[in-house]
Design a protein around this motif. Structure first.
Motif, PDB file in Angstrom:
ATOM      1  N   LEU A  91      -1.405  -2.715   1.577  1.00 26.24           N
ATOM      2  CA  LEU A  91      -2.417  -2.152   0.686  1.00 26.24           C
ATOM      3  C   LEU A  91      -2.505  -2.957  -0.605  1.00 26.24           C
ATOM      4  O   LEU A  91      -3.596  -3.332  -1.039  1.00 26.24           O
ATOM      5  N   ALA A  92      -1.354  -3.250  -1.194  1.00 30.97           N
ATOM      6  CA  ALA A  92      -1.326  -4.005  -2.453  1.00 30.97           C
ATOM      7  C   ALA A  92      -1.885  -5.411  -2.257  1.00 30.97           C
ATOM      8  O   ALA A  92      -2.680  -5.888  -3.071  1.00 30.97           O
ATOM      9  N   LYS A  93      -1.484  -6.073  -1.184  1.00 35.03           N
ATOM     10  CA  LYS A  93      -1.985  -7.424  -0.913  1.00 35.03           C
ATOM     11  C   LYS A  93      -3.499  -7.422  -0.730  1.00 35.03           C
ATOM     12  O   LYS A  93      -4.196  -8.287  -1.249  1.00 35.03           O
ATOM     13  N   MET A 134      -5.956   1.952  -3.867  1.00 32.83           N
ATOM     14  CA  MET A 134      -6.910   2.616  -2.980  1.00 32.83           C
ATOM     15  C   MET A 134      -8.264   2.788  -3.666  1.00 32.83           C
ATOM     16  O   MET A 134      -9.307   2.562  -3.041  1.00 32.83           O
ATOM     17  N   LEU A 135      -8.252   3.187  -4.934  1.00 32.13           N
ATOM     18  CA  LEU A 135      -9.502   3.348  -5.677  1.00 32.13           C
ATOM     19  C   LEU A 135     -10.250   2.020  -5.770  1.00 32.13           C
ATOM     20  O   LEU A 135     -11.464   1.959  -5.522  1.00 32.13           O
ATOM     21  N   LYS A 136      -9.533   0.959  -6.090  1.00 31.11           N
ATOM     22  CA  LYS A 136     -10.158  -0.368  -6.200  1.00 31.11           C
ATOM     23  C   LYS A 136     -10.822  -0.763  -4.878  1.00 31.11           C
ATOM     24  O   LYS A 136     -11.972  -1.206  -4.856  1.00 31.11           O
ATOM     25  N   VAL A 142     -14.347  -0.237   1.134  1.00 35.05           N
ATOM     26  CA  VAL A 142     -13.324   0.000   2.147  1.00 35.05           C
ATOM     27  C   VAL A 142     -13.111   1.508   2.257  1.00 35.05           C
ATOM     28  O   VAL A 142     -13.002   2.206   1.247  1.00 35.05           O
ATOM     29  N   VAL A 143     -13.060   2.016   3.482  1.00 31.78           N
ATOM     30  CA  VAL A 143     -12.815   3.439   3.695  1.00 31.78           C
ATOM     31  C   VAL A 143     -11.306   3.673   3.715  1.00 31.78           C
ATOM     32  O   VAL A 143     -10.584   3.023   4.464  1.00 31.78           O
TER      33      VAL A 143
END
Length: 184
Positions: A91-93, A134-136, A142-143
């Motif tokens: 997720l971070a990547k 996730m917000l970004k 992106v869903v």
């Protein structure tokens, strides 16, 4: 339809396997297991990835370290992608554009080509950094669809709960399914 399924190293890798097995045979599937996902699968389920998807003609498996694979190019047309489960590391990547594996490179390509992407973060609780990531990504189209139960379909077993979640992901990908009881 052509679908990429990235399987990263969060708990619940078996849910990705069940998801893939429910996909209709007319959909071409490209699967990428991260190194950590292979470890999680072995630890949680005693399964080695070499034992998976035998006799599935519509499935092609790529190595995550092969960043030169077809999935790493925008000219290789893939319609949709899901990363399931999506680890907080993946997720971070994805959030900051690191494309150092085939999963993250394929994600980057799908994002730049403005193709459909679903991420299924599998973590509890969610920290502020994960929520910001996730917000970004959500703002980029992106869903974000973590494996969260909906109790209105009256699941009674683990299999019914998993089918509900898998059915919701398939709904998002516009894949017809009857995996769970829908609200009437």
């Amino acid at each position: 339809m052509r679908l990429t399924v990235g399987i990263s190293g969060a708990s619940g890798v078996n849910l990705a396997l069940k998801f893939i097995k429910q996909i209709p045979k007319d959909i071409e599937i490209f699967v990428v297991f991260s190194k950590s996902s292979k470890k999680a699968l072995k630890l949680e389920n005693g399964i080695k990835t070499k034992e998976i998807f035998k006799n599935h003609e519509n499935i092609t498996i790529f190595k995550d370290k092969n960043i030169g694979a077809a999935l790493a190019s925008g000219s290789f047309k893939v319609d949709k992608m899901i990363i399931l489960p999506c680890s907080s590391n993946t997720l971070a990547k994805c959030s900051i554009g690191i494309a150092d594996s085939l999963i993250t490179r394929a994600f980057s390509v799908m994002l730049k080509e403005k193709r459909e992407i679903i991420l299924a973060p599998r973590e509890l609780p969610l920290n502020t950094i994960m929520l910001e990531n996730m917000l970004k990504l959500s703002k980029l189209g992106v869903v974000i669809a973590p494996p969260i139960l909906g109790y209105y379909s009256s699941q009674q077993t683990l299999e019914e709960m998993e089918n509900f979640i898998i059915g919701k992901w398939m709904d998002l990908l516009k894949i017809e399914n009857k995996l769970y009881k829908r609200w009437k």
